[in-house]
Scaffold this active site. Sequence first.
Site, mmCIF file in Angstrom:
data_model
loop_
_atom_site.group_PDB
_atom_site.id
_atom_site.type_symbol
_atom_site.label_atom_id
_atom_site.label_comp_id
_atom_site.label_asym_id
_atom_site.label_seq_id
_atom_site.Cartn_x
_atom_site.Cartn_y
_atom_site.Cartn_z
ATOM 1 N N ASP A 493 0.806 -1.229 0.000
ATOM 2 C CA ASP A 493 0.000 0.000 0.000
ATOM 3 C C ASP A 493 0.832 1.269 0.000
ATOM 4 O O ASP A 493 0.336 2.336 -0.314
ATOM 5 C CB ASP A 493 -0.835 0.065 1.299
HETATM 6 C C1 NOJ Z 1 -2.014 -3.795 5.086
HETATM 7 C C2 NOJ Z 1 -3.129 -4.194 4.210
HETATM 8 O O1 NOJ Z 1 -4.226 -4.653 4.960
HETATM 9 C C3 NOJ Z 1 -2.699 -5.237 3.243
HETATM 10 O O2 NOJ Z 1 -3.740 -5.424 2.342
HETATM 11 C C4 NOJ Z 1 -1.463 -4.777 2.525
HETATM 12 O O3 NOJ Z 1 -1.224 -5.658 1.552
HETATM 13 C C5 NOJ Z 1 -0.362 -4.513 3.493
HETATM 14 N N1 NOJ Z 1 -0.823 -3.469 4.326
HETATM 15 C C6 NOJ Z 1 0.976 -4.169 2.839
HETATM 16 O O4 NOJ Z 1 1.085 -2.855 2.500
#
Ligand code: NOJ
Length: 802
Positions: A493
């Site tokens: 993200d």
């Molecule tokens: C948290 C999120 O819930 C997940 O979907 C994501 O892939 C990770 N962050 C990594 O950034």
Amino acid sequence: MKYGYFDDQKREYVITDPKTPVKWINYVGSLAFGGIVDHTGGALICRGDPALNRITKYIPQLPSSGFKGETLYLRFKQGDRYRVFSPYFVPTLDPYDLYECHVGLGYTRIVSKFYGIRTEVTVFVPLGDSRLISDIQITNVSDHPMHIDAIPVVEYTHPDALKQFTNADWVPQTMQSKAYPDEAGMIILAQYPFMYKETRVNYFASNRRVSSFESDRRRFLRDNECGTWANPLSLQEEELSNYEALRGDNIAALLHHLGTIRPGETTKLITQLGQTESIENALPAITHYRDTEQVEQALREMSAFWDSYLSRLQIETPDASMNSMLNIHNPRQCHTTKNWSRYVSLYQLGLGARGIGFRDSSQDVMGILVHMSQQGKELIRQLLHVQKRDGSAMHQFNPLTMIANEGDSRDLPDTPKYYADDHLWIILAITAYLKETEDFAFLKEVIPYYEKGKDGHPIEFQVLDHMQRAIEFTTHNVGAHGLPLLGFADWNDTVNLRAGAESLFVANLCGTALLEMMELAQHLGDTEALARYASSYETMKQRVNQCAWDGEWYVRYFDADGSPLGSRSNPQGQIYANGQSWPVISGFAPADRARTALESVYRRLNTPNGIKLSTPGYNAFDPAKGGITTYPPGVKENGGIFLHANPWVVIAETILGNGDRAFEYYKQLNPAAKNDRIDEFECEPYAYPQNILGDEHPQFGLARNSWLTGTASWTYQAATQHILGIIPTYAGLRINPCIPSKWDGFKATRVFRNATYRIEVRNPDHVCKGIKSVKVDGKAIGDNAVAIVGDGKAHLVEVIMG
Ligand code: NOJ
């Protein structure tokens, strides 16, 4: 075992010291009704949606000593004052003779001894029900009779959980309470914001005569709230004020005079915190659960549910902490993530427009298919409702309203509004569901896309069409190298590059999804689709290998100007773990590159606490890279150990046949194995956390964001399907382990398509991978796919490795 121990027999973790480094929690009930119970009795409870229908006010940021949502006070007279204490330790913090918090499957049981009073409280939500029950047993273990009062208390929040914190005018002006005495002198204390008075009413009730009650926090604490939760001044009075709050901070405190309890004698009290349309409607069920026998029956039913859930896969390996995690805690955590997605935990607070995550839940589904495939299907269906007709997906949605949004991309006006990976995960979830169940009719089920047509009608298409469009979205939205565009972000993200950037991770995820589509097309006999997907697969494979090999590993992104991220030419962020595991999983990496890339992971990213997501960490904020640079080096995505990505390396290692390395990676993540040095880790030893600080950080080894993480599903899949190699396929169950060479073998019991397989794997030659023979019920079978389907019987599968 400083703070507690595993009791695998009872399927519990028992906390023996309430002063854990951070709060340790359990989940009760489900998203339909339930929430979190912490190890000192605090409770965050909601119904249907933590953001839009929250019931108790639990503020995780308060110190551990603070009251949070719910507690129980007991009191007895000492001279002319009452000795008031909480058997949960918090919030009164009295010295205890015994404290145990049993973290069980769907229940938490706190057992404590203070001042000669032993209290045992079991907190749970009966299966499918809308109430939190506290089954309280109080025993006089002193040598003299004691006159004991019990005052259970909850504090309410406005159901709009964010408004509670952003509007201190509207919220308190609307909150009201009303008492409903019934014939037996038992009072049900109702609470609601004015607008929900006739539709959505919280209530707190017990099964004994309530002598008096309080519904206003200020009156309960007294002295204009200079009284505290540790010492509520109203509890020095014989009775509470019986005040029905007309506004303000609403609570429910029910004072019960339990009478004189003789030495050795036990008395019982049951409380219920629930929500209903009207108290009148709720009365029959409230009466039902006032009966201790019914409460015990509900507990038995819950235990039977877990028996059946867990029994679908049980294993026996030479590694005790693996057994403990795989037989109990890991599948339980998968159940939790399936229920709650990333919605509400001590770290993900479920406020505002958060909701159920598309990519998160698609992956969570894969963790529960062994145990509850139909619930998996229901969640897939819900997710497909928020897929857009161009094939991409809305990032998250509120389950109560089914209104979806674009996640964090909303915060940055100039960035693309989609996540490049979301929609591809659903293909993996659907094909995993089909392999588990053979429910191919699901592919024909008609489900609308998120947007409506011009006429306002839903645009409905079959599930198979949803899958095809997901692939097409990615194959049609490519950048300068022909690789998938990054959109706002991919799985990571926090790397948010300019429009036009490309993602190697998504290229590989797309490759993996294409492999699944090819296998499905082949199984369905659709040769045209098979050829189409195979050609897309080959094209993507070529592009990845032509432009992304950096010498010793694959790069992770190309920025909009074509420059690589995750390359040795970068001063920071030189190598990313997902950039290496996924080319192996997708089958894009040729054998030599696969080996070299995974060796680079071991050399550059591995630590004794897990594999870092990337290294070295970025050392200053850089808006051109995005969220990753908001973290100091070693934290979360910026060089931290992001556990979710670890099992992907485990899987990749098993694909190459490296069972020793795969197991080393698996084992170093296992929180159960950290129980004896938990002060460094800090989080619950019975659940995977999302992240651990990496070795660039002075607090290397410190975990955070426990429970709601894709680590649960993927570690479970990596361990059961790739290390133990018990793999559902369209043809049947396939056994293809990749284990540590020193193991002599292992055993497992797996229920698959209505038959039970007792699997015995022997490893006489001490190899990591390779099958010499497979026998089913004594008969040798040609390859290792066990194709007995649904005869309702038990079968013995004997596998010899070599
Ligand atoms: C948290 C999120 O819930 C997940 O979907 C994501 O892939 C990770 N962050 C990594 O950034």
